[in-house]
Design a protein around this motif. Structure first.
Motif, PDB file in Angstrom:
ATOM      1  N   MET A   1       0.850  -1.193   0.000  1.00 61.05           N
ATOM      2  CA  MET A   1       0.000   0.000   0.000  1.00 61.05           C
ATOM      3  C   MET A   1       0.883   1.238   0.000  1.00 61.05           C
ATOM      4  N   SER A   2       0.605   2.187  -0.906  1.00 61.15           N
ATOM      5  CA  SER A   2       1.406   3.402  -0.979  1.00 61.15           C
ATOM      6  C   SER A   2       1.232   4.250   0.277  1.00 61.15           C
ATOM      7  N   ARG A   3       2.180   5.162   0.498  1.00 59.08           N
ATOM      8  CA  ARG A   3       2.100   6.021   1.681  1.00 59.08           C
ATOM      9  C   ARG A   3       0.833   6.858   1.655  1.00 59.08           C
ATOM     10  N   LYS A   4       0.459   7.375   0.481  1.00 59.27           N
ATOM     11  CA  LYS A   4      -0.748   8.192   0.361  1.00 59.27           C
ATOM     12  C   LYS A   4      -1.986   7.379   0.746  1.00 59.27           C
ATOM     13  N   ASP A   5      -2.101   6.164   0.217  1.00 60.21           N
ATOM     14  CA  ASP A   5      -3.269   5.340   0.521  1.00 60.21           C
ATOM     15  C   ASP A   5      -3.252   4.884   1.976  1.00 60.21           C
ATOM     16  N   GLY A   6      -2.064   4.661   2.510  1.00 56.96           N
ATOM     17  CA  GLY A   6      -1.957   4.310   3.919  1.00 56.96           C
ATOM     18  C   GLY A   6      -2.474   5.434   4.808  1.00 56.96           C
ATOM     19  N   LEU A   7      -2.156   6.665   4.439  1.00 56.81           N
ATOM     20  CA  LEU A   7      -2.649   7.816   5.201  1.00 56.81           C
ATOM     21  C   LEU A   7      -4.154   7.979   5.045  1.00 56.81           C
ATOM     22  N   LEU A   8      -4.666   7.688   3.847  1.00 59.30           N
ATOM     23  CA  LEU A   8      -6.113   7.750   3.635  1.00 59.30           C
ATOM     24  C   LEU A   8      -6.832   6.702   4.486  1.00 59.30           C
ATOM     25  N   ALA A   9      -6.265   5.511   4.553  1.00 62.49           N
ATOM     26  CA  ALA A   9      -6.854   4.460   5.381  1.00 62.49           C
ATOM     27  C   ALA A   9      -6.845   4.867   6.850  1.00 62.49           C
ATOM     28  N   LEU A  10      -5.735   5.452   7.291  1.00 60.25           N
ATOM     29  CA  LEU A  10      -5.642   5.914   8.681  1.00 60.25           C
ATOM     30  C   LEU A  10      -6.656   7.018   8.947  1.00 60.25           C
ATOM     31  N   LEU A  11      -6.859   7.902   7.968  1.00 58.52           N
ATOM     32  CA  LEU A  11      -7.848   8.967   8.109  1.00 58.52           C
ATOM     33  C   LEU A  11      -9.238   8.386   8.332  1.00 58.52           C
ATOM     34  N   VAL A  12      -9.599   7.375   7.555  1.00 57.40           N
ATOM     35  CA  VAL A  12     -10.917   6.753   7.703  1.00 57.40           C
ATOM     36  C   VAL A  12     -11.060   6.114   9.085  1.00 57.40           C
ATOM     37  N   VAL A  13     -10.029   5.438   9.533  1.00 57.44           N
ATOM     38  CA  VAL A  13     -10.064   4.784  10.842  1.00 57.44           C
ATOM     39  C   VAL A  13     -10.259   5.822  11.951  1.00 57.44           C
ATOM     40  N   VAL A  14      -9.564   6.948  11.840  1.00 58.44           N
ATOM     41  CA  VAL A  14      -9.707   8.020  12.839  1.00 58.44           C
ATOM     42  C   VAL A  14     -11.116   8.597  12.798  1.00 58.44           C
ATOM     43  N   VAL A  15     -11.617   8.854  11.588  1.00 51.23           N
ATOM     44  CA  VAL A  15     -12.969   9.400  11.435  1.00 51.23           C
ATOM     45  C   VAL A  15     -14.000   8.458  12.040  1.00 51.23           C
ATOM     46  N   TRP A  16     -13.869   7.173  11.757  1.00 57.32           N
ATOM     47  CA  TRP A  16     -14.815   6.195  12.304  1.00 57.32           C
ATOM     48  C   TRP A  16     -14.657   6.031  13.811  1.00 57.32           C
ATOM     49  N   GLY A  17     -13.434   6.171  14.311  1.00 63.59           N
ATOM     50  CA  GLY A  17     -13.223   6.094  15.752  1.00 63.59           C
ATOM     51  C   GLY A  17     -13.869   7.255  16.485  1.00 63.59           C
ATOM     52  N   LEU A  18     -13.749   8.465  15.913  1.00 64.62           N
ATOM     53  CA  LEU A  18     -14.363   9.666  16.497  1.00 64.62           C
ATOM     54  C   LEU A  18     -15.882   9.639  16.389  1.00 64.62           C
ATOM     55  N   ASN A  19     -16.402   8.808  15.503  1.00 63.28           N
ATOM     56  CA  ASN A  19     -17.832   8.723  15.243  1.00 63.28           C
ATOM     57  C   ASN A  19     -18.641   8.551  16.527  1.00 63.28           C
ATOM     58  N   PHE A  20     -18.127   7.758  17.456  1.00 62.90           N
ATOM     59  CA  PHE A  20     -18.871   7.431  18.674  1.00 62.90           C
ATOM     60  C   PHE A  20     -18.942   8.620  19.625  1.00 62.90           C
ATOM     61  N   VAL A  21     -17.876   9.397  19.672  1.00 63.36           N
ATOM     62  CA  VAL A  21     -17.898  10.624  20.471  1.00 63.36           C
ATOM     63  C   VAL A  21     -18.890  11.613  19.878  1.00 63.36           C
ATOM     64  N   VAL A  22     -18.905  11.706  18.559  1.00 65.53           N
ATOM     65  CA  VAL A  22     -19.814  12.631  17.887  1.00 65.53           C
ATOM     66  C   VAL A  22     -21.266  12.230  18.136  1.00 65.53           C
ATOM     67  N   ILE A  23     -21.548  10.930  18.113  1.00 65.58           N
ATOM     68  CA  ILE A  23     -22.908  10.463  18.425  1.00 65.58           C
ATOM     69  C   ILE A  23     -23.306  10.919  19.814  1.00 65.58           C
ATOM     70  N   LYS A  24     -22.398  10.743  20.776  1.00 62.99           N
ATOM     71  CA  LYS A  24     -22.671  11.147  22.163  1.00 62.99           C
ATOM     72  C   LYS A  24     -22.984  12.636  22.237  1.00 62.99           C
ATOM     73  N   LEU A  25     -22.221  13.441  21.522  1.00 59.84           N
ATOM     74  CA  LEU A  25     -22.439  14.889  21.534  1.00 59.84           C
ATOM     75  C   LEU A  25     -23.758  15.242  20.840  1.00 59.84           C
ATOM     76  N   GLY A  26     -24.063  14.559  19.749  1.00 60.43           N
ATOM     77  CA  GLY A  26     -25.286  14.855  19.014  1.00 60.43           C
ATOM     78  C   GLY A  26     -26.545  14.510  19.779  1.00 60.43           C
ATOM     79  N   LEU A  27     -26.431  13.567  20.710  1.00 58.81           N
ATOM     80  CA  LEU A  27     -27.600  13.113  21.469  1.00 58.81           C
ATOM     81  C   LEU A  27     -27.931  14.007  22.660  1.00 58.81           C
ATOM     82  N   HIS A  28     -27.133  15.038  22.900  1.00 59.24           N
ATOM     83  CA  HIS A  28     -27.357  15.853  24.107  1.00 59.24           C
ATOM     84  C   HIS A  28     -28.655  16.655  24.031  1.00 59.24           C
ATOM     85  N   ASN A  29     -29.159  16.865  22.793  1.00 60.67           N
ATOM     86  CA  ASN A  29     -30.343  17.717  22.665  1.00 60.67           C
ATOM     87  C   ASN A  29     -31.349  17.167  21.660  1.00 60.67           C
TER      88      ASN A  29
END
Length: 299
Positions: free
Chosen positions: A1-29
């Motif tokens: 996997m190229s460095r660029k695609d590796g970084l893109l994959a890492l970006l997706v993993v981070v975005v999906w990991g943060l997803n759960f915190v965002v759900i928690k914040l969105g549910l406050h109201n």
């Protein structure tokens, strides 16, 4: 996997990991089912005006949308709403991998390998440890935990429909399936929220919607769904599955870390033990016991 695609994959993993915190914040109201319905509404519109409808039988498309979209997120959003820690939810949801293996054996006659059986057994022990934590005052709501497991089972059911769809003579594009299947759960979410929360609560949360909820919806719909699945699908198209799929093991790592950093969530020793067992089961399911075998070979 190229460095660029590796970084893109890492970006997706981070975005999906943060997803759960965002759900928690969105549910406050906003009630969970309404928030989920609006999320999929934003995924579908305006995307369906620019992406062609997938050539998929309606029965398969409905099955996919009602399981991986409606079922999974109805249970997940409700679980976090009733007190399931966001970081722990990101981990428990990965039980979908084991549910998928079991359902695949039933639906397609796939044989379970020894590493899969070992991984399932280890993760099952981890789940039992987390259930014990819920009875031991470890700040895990049992209802939230069981709802998260139901979300994982729904995701696994969606994976079975996804495999049936991908076995069609003309395989649909990833984004076509994501955008058009997002239409299916919108009405069920709205109807369920109407019945469970009532029209007054729904109207009040829409009238009093704040910037936090709006940003959460944008993140869930566009960053986590459209951008995330778009990049992930492109990577799966360019590389072997075994190069890309195991990276999803990092999602709960970022989920737990982001919840600790942004929400102040902490795992007790018992919860941490259960989390380690589940992650160990996931690792064995994907990689087997390669480290042990390598060590034996060197000895």
């Amino acid at each position: 996997m190229s460095r660029k695609d590796g970084l893109l994959a890492l970006l997706v993993v981070v975005v999906w990991g943060l997803n759960f915190v965002v759900i928690k914040l969105g549910l406050h109201n906003m009630p969970p089912l309404l928030l989920a319905g609006l999320r999929f509404l934003l995924v579908a519109f305006p995307a369906i005006f620019f992406i062609p409808r997938p050539k998929v039988p309606l029965s398969l498309l409905l099955g996919y949308g009602l399981t991986i979209s409606f079922g999974q997120f109805a249970f997940l959003f409700s679980a976090i709403s009733v007190g399931m820690p966001a970081g722990l939810a990101s981990l428990v949801l990965q039980a979908q991998a084991f549910f998928t293996i079991i359902l695949g054996a039933i639906a397609f006659g796939e044989r379970l390998q020894s590493k899969q059986m070992a991984g399932i057994a280890l993760a099952a022990i981890g789940v039992l440890v987390l259930i014990e934590a819920s009875f031991s005052g470890e700040h895990v709501a049992l209802l939230g935990f069981m709802l998260t497991l139901a979300a994982a089972l729904s995701w696994a059911c969606g994976n079975i429909f996804n495999k049936k769809i991908m076995q069609l003579p003309e395989r649909p594009g990833v984004m076509s399936l994501v955008a058009w299947s997002a239409l299916i759960p919108v009405l069920p979410f709205m109807l369920a929220s109407y019945l469970l929360d009532g029209p007054g609560v729904m109207l009040a949360s829409l009238v009093n919607i704040d910037i936090t909820t709006v940003l959460a919806l944008c993140y869930l719909a566009w960053a986590a769904s459209i951008v995330g699945y778009g990049i992930w699908g492109a990577l799966l198209g360019r590389y072997e599955t075994w190069r890309v799929a195991p990276l999803s093991l990092l999602v709960p790592v970022f989920g737990i870390a982001s919840a600790a950093l942004l929400l102040g969530e902490r795992l007790s020793l018992l919860q941490l033990a259960g989390a380690v067992l589940i992650m160990g089961g996931l690792y064995i399911n994907v990689f087997g016991l390669r480290l042990r075998r390598a060590g034996v070979a060197r000895g």
